[in-house]
Design an enzyme around this catalytic site. Structure first.
Site, PDB file in Angstrom:
ATOM      1  N   ASP A  13       0.831  -1.219   0.000  1.00  0.00           N
ATOM      2  CA  ASP A  13       0.000   0.000   0.000  1.00  0.00           C
ATOM      3  C   ASP A  13       0.859   1.261   0.000  1.00  0.00           C
ATOM      4  O   ASP A  13       0.442   2.302   0.508  1.00  0.00           O
ATOM      5  CB  ASP A  13      -0.941  -0.003   1.208  1.00  0.00           C
ATOM      6  CG  ASP A  13      -0.173  -0.014   2.528  1.00  0.00           C
ATOM      7  OD1 ASP A  13       1.077  -0.078   2.472  1.00  0.00           O
ATOM      8  OD2 ASP A  13      -0.806   0.065   3.590  1.00  0.00           O
ATOM      9  N   CYS A  16       4.800  -0.093   2.815  1.00  0.00           N
ATOM     10  CA  CYS A  16       5.251  -1.397   3.304  1.00  0.00           C
ATOM     11  C   CYS A  16       6.493  -1.278   4.175  1.00  0.00           C
ATOM     12  O   CYS A  16       6.614  -1.990   5.179  1.00  0.00           O
ATOM     13  CB  CYS A  16       5.493  -2.360   2.141  1.00  0.00           C
ATOM     14  SG  CYS A  16       6.723  -1.789   0.959  1.00  0.00           S
ATOM     15  N   HIS A 120       9.298  -3.931  -2.787  1.00  0.00           N
ATOM     16  CA  HIS A 120       8.448  -4.115  -1.602  1.00  0.00           C
ATOM     17  C   HIS A 120       9.261  -4.653  -0.426  1.00  0.00           C
ATOM     18  O   HIS A 120      10.177  -5.449  -0.617  1.00  0.00           O
ATOM     19  CB  HIS A 120       7.333  -5.111  -1.965  1.00  0.00           C
ATOM     20  CG  HIS A 120       6.384  -5.402  -0.856  1.00  0.00           C
ATOM     21  ND1 HIS A 120       5.321  -4.582  -0.557  1.00  0.00           N
ATOM     22  CD2 HIS A 120       6.341  -6.422   0.042  1.00  0.00           C
ATOM     23  CE1 HIS A 120       4.657  -5.092   0.474  1.00  0.00           C
ATOM     24  NE2 HIS A 120       5.262  -6.202   0.856  1.00  0.00           N
ATOM     25  N   HIS A 201       1.471  10.493 -15.169  1.00  0.00           N
ATOM     26  CA  HIS A 201       0.841   9.184 -14.904  1.00  0.00           C
ATOM     27  C   HIS A 201       1.716   8.382 -13.937  1.00  0.00           C
ATOM     28  O   HIS A 201       2.894   8.218 -14.166  1.00  0.00           O
ATOM     29  CB  HIS A 201       0.716   8.378 -16.213  1.00  0.00           C
ATOM     30  CG  HIS A 201      -0.087   9.062 -17.266  1.00  0.00           C
ATOM     31  ND1 HIS A 201      -0.075   8.666 -18.582  1.00  0.00           N
ATOM     32  CD2 HIS A 201      -0.943  10.125 -17.197  1.00  0.00           C
ATOM     33  CE1 HIS A 201      -0.883   9.471 -19.285  1.00  0.00           C
ATOM     34  NE2 HIS A 201      -1.410  10.355 -18.463  1.00  0.00           N
TER      35      HIS A 201
END
Length: 208
Positions: A13, A16, A120, A201
């Protein structure tokens, strides 16, 4: 010493790193916002130590940036949190099997461990047996006079090797991403960053 070293998965999210630290330090996977504030306070109160050259942006800008729950943490945040908890943090990189040790040489008595897969962070814990509930996890380990944490260290390295063999990592130099907004494909972190800067983006999905 009985038990197994396990990977405790932390939700993806954008926070981490902070939640993984919360887990290994305090058995709490919901510390992200609090730890972001800890870091902003530490960095903001010491502009001499935390210079623009160190942070990559002006001190004040960094403090606002780190409080944004969409921003990821890395080496700077790990070094600040190691100092805050007065414990070493060992971050194992699955792809290279390298261990980055934060807080080294500060005479801390304890160490915690994280796993990094290129994008992550997850927590590393000692569990009494495979499948044991998380409340039995040991995540804080005493540092011996030889600067190791004893047999747990080789078990942690075995876990890292296993994850590497399974290719449980993202090769950020060569992975392929598709922009979720305009569907353009990019290769590697560098192209993704350039595309994000050019277009605004930031919604990328990995694809094989």
């Amino acid at each position: 010493m009985e038990g197994v070293v396990v990977r405790r998965v932390i939700p993806s999210d954008n926070s981490c790193l902070f939640n993984a630290i919360g887990y290994v330090m305090e058995h709490d996977k919901h510390k992200a916002q609090e730890l972001r504030q800890v870091i902003a306070a530490a960095v903001g109160s010491d502009p001499v130590k935390y210079t623009e050259a160190f942070l990559g942006k002006p001190n004040e800008d960094y403090c606002a940036w780190i409080l944004d729950s969409d921003k990821w943490g890395g080496a700077i945040e790990l070094s600040v949190l190691s100092e805050y908890y007065a414990r070493e943090i060992a971050a194992y990189d699955i792809q290279t099997m390298r261990c980055d040790l934060y807080g080294q040489g500060k005479k801390y008595q304890e160490r915690v461990m994280l796993l990094y897969d290129g994008l992550h962070y997850d927590a590393v814990a000692m569990s009494p047996f495979d499948g044991a509930p998380e409340e039995f996890d040991q995540t804080i380990f005493h540092i011996n006079s030889d600067c190791s944490i004893g047999p747990v260290e080789s078990l942690a390295l075995n876990l890292v090797r296993d994850e590497n063999r399974k290719r449980s990592y993202t090769d950020t130099a060569n992975f392929t991403l598709r922009c979720g907004v305009c569907q353009i494909g990019v290769i590697g972190q560098k192209e993704a960053v350039e595309h994000a800067q050019a277009t605004g983006h930031v919604n990328f999905q990995e694809y094989k």
